[in-house]
Design a protein around this motif. Structure first.
Motif, PDB file in Angstrom:
ATOM      1  N   GLY A 219       0.796  -1.217   0.000  1.00 53.93           N
ATOM      2  CA  GLY A 219       0.000   0.000   0.000  1.00 53.93           C
ATOM      3  C   GLY A 219       0.828   1.265   0.000  1.00 53.93           C
ATOM      4  N   PHE A 220       0.109   2.378   0.091  1.00 48.89           N
ATOM      5  CA  PHE A 220       0.692   3.713   0.123  1.00 48.89           C
ATOM      6  C   PHE A 220       0.708   4.175   1.575  1.00 48.89           C
ATOM      7  N   TYR A 221       1.855   4.640   2.035  1.00 52.86           N
ATOM      8  CA  TYR A 221       2.003   5.066   3.425  1.00 52.86           C
ATOM      9  C   TYR A 221       2.594   6.464   3.472  1.00 52.86           C
ATOM     10  N   VAL A 222       2.028   7.318   4.318  1.00 50.74           N
ATOM     11  CA  VAL A 222       2.537   8.677   4.497  1.00 50.74           C
ATOM     12  C   VAL A 222       3.257   8.748   5.835  1.00 50.74           C
ATOM     13  N   ILE A 223       4.433   9.349   5.842  1.00 49.38           N
ATOM     14  CA  ILE A 223       5.206   9.495   7.072  1.00 49.38           C
ATOM     15  C   ILE A 223       4.571  10.600   7.912  1.00 49.38           C
ATOM     16  N   ASP A 224       4.223  10.261   9.163  1.00 50.14           N
ATOM     17  CA  ASP A 224       3.524  11.218  10.020  1.00 50.14           C
ATOM     18  C   ASP A 224       4.481  12.287  10.556  1.00 50.14           C
ATOM     19  N   PRO A 225       3.954  13.330  11.219  1.00 45.97           N
ATOM     20  CA  PRO A 225       4.806  14.428  11.685  1.00 45.97           C
ATOM     21  C   PRO A 225       5.922  14.005  12.639  1.00 45.97           C
ATOM     22  N   ASP A 226       5.774  12.857  13.305  1.00 49.69           N
ATOM     23  CA  ASP A 226       6.818  12.378  14.215  1.00 49.69           C
ATOM     24  C   ASP A 226       7.829  11.461  13.535  1.00 49.69           C
ATOM     25  N   GLY A 227       7.640  11.181  12.235  1.00 51.92           N
ATOM     26  CA  GLY A 227       8.609  10.367  11.496  1.00 51.92           C
ATOM     27  C   GLY A 227       8.262   8.893  11.427  1.00 51.92           C
ATOM     28  N   PHE A 228       7.012   8.509  11.758  1.00 53.55           N
ATOM     29  CA  PHE A 228       6.597   7.101  11.758  1.00 53.55           C
ATOM     30  C   PHE A 228       5.650   6.791  10.607  1.00 53.55           C
ATOM     31  N   ILE A 229       5.620   5.524  10.198  1.00 52.87           N
ATOM     32  CA  ILE A 229       4.555   5.001   9.353  1.00 52.87           C
ATOM     33  C   ILE A 229       3.879   3.868  10.119  1.00 52.87           C
ATOM     34  N   ASP A 230       2.605   3.670   9.876  1.00 53.73           N
ATOM     35  CA  ASP A 230       1.839   2.636  10.567  1.00 53.73           C
ATOM     36  C   ASP A 230       1.668   1.451   9.630  1.00 53.73           C
ATOM     37  N   LEU A 231       2.289   0.315   9.987  1.00 61.90           N
ATOM     38  CA  LEU A 231       2.345  -0.852   9.104  1.00 61.90           C
ATOM     39  C   LEU A 231       1.595  -2.042   9.694  1.00 61.90           C
ATOM     40  N   PRO A 232       1.114  -2.954   8.829  1.00 67.07           N
ATOM     41  CA  PRO A 232       0.486  -4.181   9.327  1.00 67.07           C
ATOM     42  C   PRO A 232       1.460  -4.980  10.195  1.00 67.07           C
ATOM     43  N   GLU A 233       0.970  -5.577  11.235  1.00 69.18           N
ATOM     44  CA  GLU A 233       1.715  -6.438  12.172  1.00 69.18           C
ATOM     45  C   GLU A 233       2.664  -5.665  13.078  1.00 69.18           C
ATOM     46  N   ILE A 234       3.588  -4.868  12.502  1.00 67.18           N
ATOM     47  CA  ILE A 234       4.596  -4.225  13.347  1.00 67.18           C
ATOM     48  C   ILE A 234       4.172  -2.840  13.828  1.00 67.18           C
TER      49      ILE A 234
ATOM     50  N   SER B 195       3.679   0.987  14.448  1.00 70.48           N
ATOM     51  CA  SER B 195       4.494   2.190  14.224  1.00 70.48           C
ATOM     52  C   SER B 195       5.959   1.825  13.974  1.00 70.48           C
ATOM     53  N   PHE B 196       6.485   2.381  12.890  1.00 70.65           N
ATOM     54  CA  PHE B 196       7.875   2.104  12.517  1.00 70.65           C
ATOM     55  C   PHE B 196       8.530   3.428  12.171  1.00 70.65           C
ATOM     56  N   TYR B 197       9.638   3.746  12.852  1.00 68.46           N
ATOM     57  CA  TYR B 197      10.311   5.039  12.678  1.00 68.46           C
ATOM     58  C   TYR B 197      11.166   5.027  11.410  1.00 68.46           C
ATOM     59  N   VAL B 198      10.912   5.977  10.516  1.00 69.18           N
ATOM     60  CA  VAL B 198      11.600   5.987   9.217  1.00 69.18           C
ATOM     61  C   VAL B 198      12.328   7.297   8.923  1.00 69.18           C
ATOM     62  N   LYS B 199      12.154   8.301   9.778  1.00 67.88           N
ATOM     63  CA  LYS B 199      12.755   9.615   9.515  1.00 67.88           C
ATOM     64  C   LYS B 199      14.277   9.494   9.379  1.00 67.88           C
ATOM     65  N   ASN B 200      14.806  10.170   8.377  1.00 67.40           N
ATOM     66  CA  ASN B 200      16.240  10.237   8.068  1.00 67.40           C
ATOM     67  C   ASN B 200      16.824   8.927   7.543  1.00 67.40           C
ATOM     68  N   LEU B 201      15.976   7.975   7.141  1.00 72.10           N
ATOM     69  CA  LEU B 201      16.455   6.772   6.471  1.00 72.10           C
ATOM     70  C   LEU B 201      16.392   6.990   4.965  1.00 72.10           C
ATOM     71  N   THR B 202      17.298   6.367   4.219  1.00 69.10           N
ATOM     72  CA  THR B 202      17.162   6.336   2.769  1.00 69.10           C
ATOM     73  C   THR B 202      16.162   5.232   2.420  1.00 69.10           C
ATOM     74  N   VAL B 203      15.722   5.205   1.179  1.00 72.41           N
ATOM     75  CA  VAL B 203      14.817   4.138   0.743  1.00 72.41           C
ATOM     76  C   VAL B 203      15.481   2.776   0.922  1.00 72.41           C
ATOM     77  N   GLN B 204      16.779   2.694   0.592  1.00 72.16           N
ATOM     78  CA  GLN B 204      17.491   1.424   0.715  1.00 72.16           C
ATOM     79  C   GLN B 204      17.605   0.988   2.180  1.00 72.16           C
ATOM     80  N   GLU B 205      17.885   1.945   3.072  1.00 72.29           N
ATOM     81  CA  GLU B 205      17.981   1.626   4.496  1.00 72.29           C
ATOM     82  C   GLU B 205      16.642   1.161   5.036  1.00 72.29           C
ATOM     83  N   LEU B 206      15.554   1.820   4.606  1.00 71.37           N
ATOM     84  CA  LEU B 206      14.219   1.409   5.051  1.00 71.37           C
ATOM     85  C   LEU B 206      13.885   0.018   4.544  1.00 71.37           C
ATOM     86  N   ASN B 207      14.230  -0.265   3.284  1.00 73.12           N
ATOM     87  CA  ASN B 207      13.964  -1.596   2.728  1.00 73.12           C
ATOM     88  C   ASN B 207      14.649  -2.674   3.563  1.00 73.12           C
TER      89      ASN B 207
END
Length: 198
Positions: A34-49, A51-63
């Motif tokens: 799906g499509f996920y928007v990073i919230d003001p605190d730097g998190f995305i809300d994902l199935p199972e896990i 809240s996941f903090y993604v701020k200041n990660l590259t796409v490769q690091e997040l993957n």
């Protein structure tokens, strides 16, 4: 100081932040995709896990981080992440410009881009538009240009570095004079959020 270019094997990379939209494709698990928007605190809300903090990660690091996180829930997780929309960027410009200060630029991207290793955005091969993003010229223009004392051959840019390349800040010196006199357009670099231009 580390350079923004390929000097010392450091490459400038786009760092995710609040307001960015990402597409996550879980191969074989459409329910999670799906499509996920990073919230003001730097998190995305994902199935199972959740809240996941993604701020200041590259796409490769997040993957890589999500692949490891989902190993608890999925056998051999296989996912692909692409940037779908971009937050506005804020840059700081000081020195010999007419109006130094903080400037914000809204993204004008409307298609789903891919990102090459230098962090320069290119659209997919149908490619209606290429490299439509905020550039150094745009920041100088927004600051109402330079004054008589400006040394266009020595513009300094300070930028956040990705964690996988050591974190901290990286710097480079840009020679915009060569762009004006020799047409070397590669000096008109793309700007990232929180860049500091001197």
């Amino acid at each position: 100081n580390k350079a923004l270019s390929q000097t010392n094997n450091i490459k400038s990379q786009y760092l995710l932040g609040p307001g960015d939209g990402i597409n996550i494709l879980f191969y074989g698990l459409d329910l999670y995709s799906g499509f996920y928007v990073i919230d003001p605190d730097g998190f995305i809300d994902l199935p199972e896990i959740r809240s996941f903090y993604v701020k200041n990660l590259t796409v490769q690091e997040l993957n890589k981080a999500l692949t490891e996180a989902y190993e608890k829930y999925i056998i051999n997780p296989d996912l692909k992440i692409t940037l779908a929309s971009f937050r506005p960027i804020t840059v700081y410009i000081s020195g010999e410009v007419r109006n130094p200060g903080v400037y914000t630029f809204k993204s004008s991207l409307s298609e789903i881009p891919t990102e090459n290793e230098l962090g320069i955005l290119n659209f997919d091969q149908q490619g209606l538009i290429k490299n439509l993003n905020t550039r150094l010229y745009d920041a100088i223009r927004k600051a109402n240009g330079v004054n008589n004392y400006a040394d266009l051959a020595n513009i300094k840019i300070i930028r956040k570095n990705s964690n996988s390349q050591g974190g901290g800040k990286i710097t480079t010196t840009i020679d915009l004079l060569s762009t004006l006199t020799k047409g070397e357009l590669n000096q008109n670099i793309r700007l990232y959020d929180e860049d500091y231009i001197i």
